[in-house]
Design an enzyme around this catalytic site. Structure first.
Site, mmCIF file in Angstrom:
data_model
loop_
_atom_site.group_PDB
_atom_site.id
_atom_site.type_symbol
_atom_site.label_atom_id
_atom_site.label_comp_id
_atom_site.label_asym_id
_atom_site.label_seq_id
_atom_site.Cartn_x
_atom_site.Cartn_y
_atom_site.Cartn_z
ATOM 1 N N ALA A 68 51.776 41.632 43.796
ATOM 2 C CA ALA A 68 51.041 41.303 45.323
ATOM 3 C C ALA A 68 51.724 42.075 46.646
ATOM 4 O O ALA A 68 53.243 42.804 46.125
ATOM 5 C CB ALA A 68 51.364 40.036 45.907
ATOM 6 N N GLU A 114 49.485 39.184 36.337
ATOM 7 C CA GLU A 114 48.839 37.882 36.426
ATOM 8 C C GLU A 114 47.831 38.355 36.401
ATOM 9 O O GLU A 114 46.568 38.027 35.701
ATOM 10 C CB GLU A 114 49.108 37.361 37.766
ATOM 11 C CG GLU A 114 51.003 36.505 37.807
ATOM 12 C CD GLU A 114 50.844 36.329 38.694
ATOM 13 O OE1 GLU A 114 50.622 36.889 39.679
ATOM 14 O OE2 GLU A 114 51.402 34.782 38.896
ATOM 15 N N GLU A 134 59.277 37.338 40.534
ATOM 16 C CA GLU A 134 59.062 37.140 42.068
ATOM 17 C C GLU A 134 60.719 35.904 42.449
ATOM 18 O O GLU A 134 60.690 36.269 43.830
ATOM 19 C CB GLU A 134 57.849 35.800 41.880
ATOM 20 C CG GLU A 134 56.615 36.239 41.713
ATOM 21 C CD GLU A 134 55.713 37.113 40.104
ATOM 22 O OE1 GLU A 134 56.751 36.707 39.445
ATOM 23 O OE2 GLU A 134 54.247 37.259 40.701
#
Ligand code: DAK
Length: 260
Positions: A68, A114, A134
């Protein structure tokens, strides 16, 4: 497909395969909100398009997607994250009925890993790197990393990756069953296309139900799953493609599937 004016996605259809390239190379295809929303929109459109039988998502040689977009979410509050509800977009990936292949070269990290795991099959180049880093940013995976990775590679391996942020090479990923195959970088697209074309040649209704049944295996008891499978199996005897497939076998010829 209608006219699309996407900024971060390049999409085309060839030989019944929807080909989607993530195109934000300057930041290793970091998945910002706009990219995700364009991706989900094009996939949804292809899922409804009867010329498309299988979809492939790919990136570039250096990155499938490095996660992200970190600056985009760095200063967000919990409430802003909640209201933005990015997960709703990601969730739409789960509703796609046609098979999805991830063709991964380079980094598939965080949301990138993901995204690959949300696909039904993963073909990787020797340069691919899979990971959920993460934890190094003070958070945990937010789009399925703790769940899909654990189901794919088992608890202890997933635990190590999620707790330490260590990533896996393509070879390791193949060995532990995270991906389907590894090829040299220059053969990645051809390999993904061949796999997609192979699926695109199969009877589409059976393909759709087969995908559904395999996905259900992830969250049903064996008994319920077997029951579900049996119902879908019986249902397929109402399709013309079942008659054609079995008659062609008996008549020793190739079947001509019509998608009915
Ligand atoms: N976001 C934004 N920019 C990124 C980026 C990212 N994830 N990854 C790389 N970039 C940018 C870099 O900032 C750099 O930009 P400039 O400095 O040139 O402007 C450019 O891409 C090239 O990167 P590097 O210079 O760092 O390239 P290197 O080859 O040296 O290193 C690297 C490559 C992949 C090891 C490194 O870039 C890296 O560590 N990147 C971050 C990887 C990462 O931590 N990914 C996880 C992000 S967290 C959610 C769903 C999902 C998620 C969250 C919520 N909801 C449903 C709510 C997912 C979260 C994540 O993925």
């Amino acid at each position: 497909m209608g006219n699309r004016n996407d900024r971060y996605i390049v999409a085309s259809i060839r030989e019944n395969v929807g080909w989607i390239r993530l195109n934000r190379p300057e930041v290793l295809n970091a998945l910002n909100l706009q990219l995700i929303s364009e991706l989900v929109a094009v996939l949804t459109e292809m899922d409804r398009d009867e010329n498309v039988r299988c979809m492939v998502i790919t990136g570039n040689e250096k990155a499938f997607a490095a996660g992200a977009d970190i600056p985009e979410m760095a200063e967000a509050s919990s409430v802003e994250m909640l209201i933005q509800d990015q997960l709703a977009e990601w969730d739409r990936l789960r509703k796609l009925t046609k098979p999805l292949i991830a063709a991964v070269s380079g980094y598939a990290l965080g949301g990138g890993c993901e995204l690959a795991m949300a696909c039904d099959l993963i073909v990787a180049s020797e340069t691919a790197v899979f990971g959920q880093p993460e934890i190094l940013l003070g958070v945990i995976p937010g789009a399925g990393g703790t769940q899909r990775l654990t189901r794919a590679v088992g608890k202890v391996r997933a635990m190590e990756m999620v707790l330490t942020g260590r990533s896996m090479t393509a070879r390791e990923a193949l060995q532990v069953g995270l991906i389907n195959r590894v090829v040299p970088p220059e053969l990645l697209e051809a390999e993904a296309m061949n796999l997609a074309k192979k699926i695109a040649q199969q009877p589409p209704v059976a393909v759709r139900l087969a995908k559904q049944a395999v996905l259900k295996a992830m969250d049903m008891t064996l008994e319920n799953g077997l029951d579900y499978e049996q119902k879908l199996f019986y249902f397929l005897f109402s399709t013309e493609d079942q008659k054609e497939g079995m008659r062609a076998f008996v008549e020793k010829r190739k079947p001509r599937f019509q998608g009915k």
